[in-house]
Design an enzyme around this catalytic site. Sequence first.
Site, PDB file in Angstrom:
ATOM      1  N   VAL A  65       0.838  -1.205   0.000  1.00 51.62           N
ATOM      2  CA  VAL A  65       0.000   0.000   0.000  1.00 51.62           C
ATOM      3  C   VAL A  65       0.875   1.259   0.000  1.00 51.62           C
ATOM      4  O   VAL A  65       0.575   2.224  -0.692  1.00 51.62           O
ATOM      5  CB  VAL A  65      -0.987   0.009   1.182  1.00 51.62           C
ATOM      6  CG1 VAL A  65      -1.847   1.261   1.177  1.00 51.62           C
ATOM      7  CG2 VAL A  65      -1.892  -1.225   1.138  1.00 51.62           C
ATOM      8  N   CYS A  66       1.974   1.235   0.734  1.00 48.35           N
ATOM      9  CA  CYS A  66       2.870   2.401   0.773  1.00 48.35           C
ATOM     10  C   CYS A  66       3.535   2.618  -0.578  1.00 48.35           C
ATOM     11  O   CYS A  66       3.658   3.751  -1.051  1.00 48.35           O
ATOM     12  CB  CYS A  66       3.925   2.229   1.862  1.00 48.35           C
ATOM     13  SG  CYS A  66       3.211   2.121   3.520  1.00 48.35           S
ATOM     14  N   ASP A  67       3.952   1.526  -1.200  1.00 48.87           N
ATOM     15  CA  ASP A  67       4.508   1.589  -2.552  1.00 48.87           C
ATOM     16  C   ASP A  67       3.480   2.211  -3.502  1.00 48.87           C
ATOM     17  O   ASP A  67       3.801   3.130  -4.264  1.00 48.87           O
ATOM     18  CB  ASP A  67       4.887   0.172  -2.997  1.00 48.87           C
ATOM     19  CG  ASP A  67       5.369   0.103  -4.424  1.00 48.87           C
ATOM     20  OD1 ASP A  67       6.587  -0.005  -4.626  1.00 48.87           O
ATOM     21  OD2 ASP A  67       4.526   0.129  -5.351  1.00 48.87           O
TER      22      ASP A  67
END
Length: 163
Positions: free
Chosen positions: A58-60
């Site tokens: 999700v951060c990517d």
Amino acid sequence: MEITVKGNPMTVEGQLPAVGEVISAFSLKDMKGNTVSAEELKGKVTILSVFPDINTGVCDQQTRSFNEIASNIEGVRLVSVSRNTIEELNEWCAAKGLDMDMWSDADREFAKAFGIFIPELDKLARSVFVLTEDNEVAYREMLSELTDEPNYEAAVEAAKDLL
């Protein structure tokens, strides 16, 4: 304040800055190891994209999405912030072929100044802040579920409205 991580409750320490409030002072490290501060954000509308760990899906996705949507808007600066090390941020950018402003909050100073520190994880809560040229908060979003993506369009529109 509480958020959830895959449904499990976690505590977030502090208080988010209110819309219209000037952000607190902080200092972080950029990808070259230089100290950067809130003062350096003045003079340009800024989107602060905050995420827990660049090495997660999700951060990517959040970082790539904001880069695709916001990096070419004239007059808007995009800065991504996490607790990742400078080395991790540089490795991620190299692997993705991206050149971005990414700042490391190794000392948790930013997390505490913005009220987004999750002590149980030693991470920053996923959030987005849009700042005016004078470092006033014009838009803010902290996700109530850490694994959800932010509202990219709302943040970008808030930034465009300041131009």
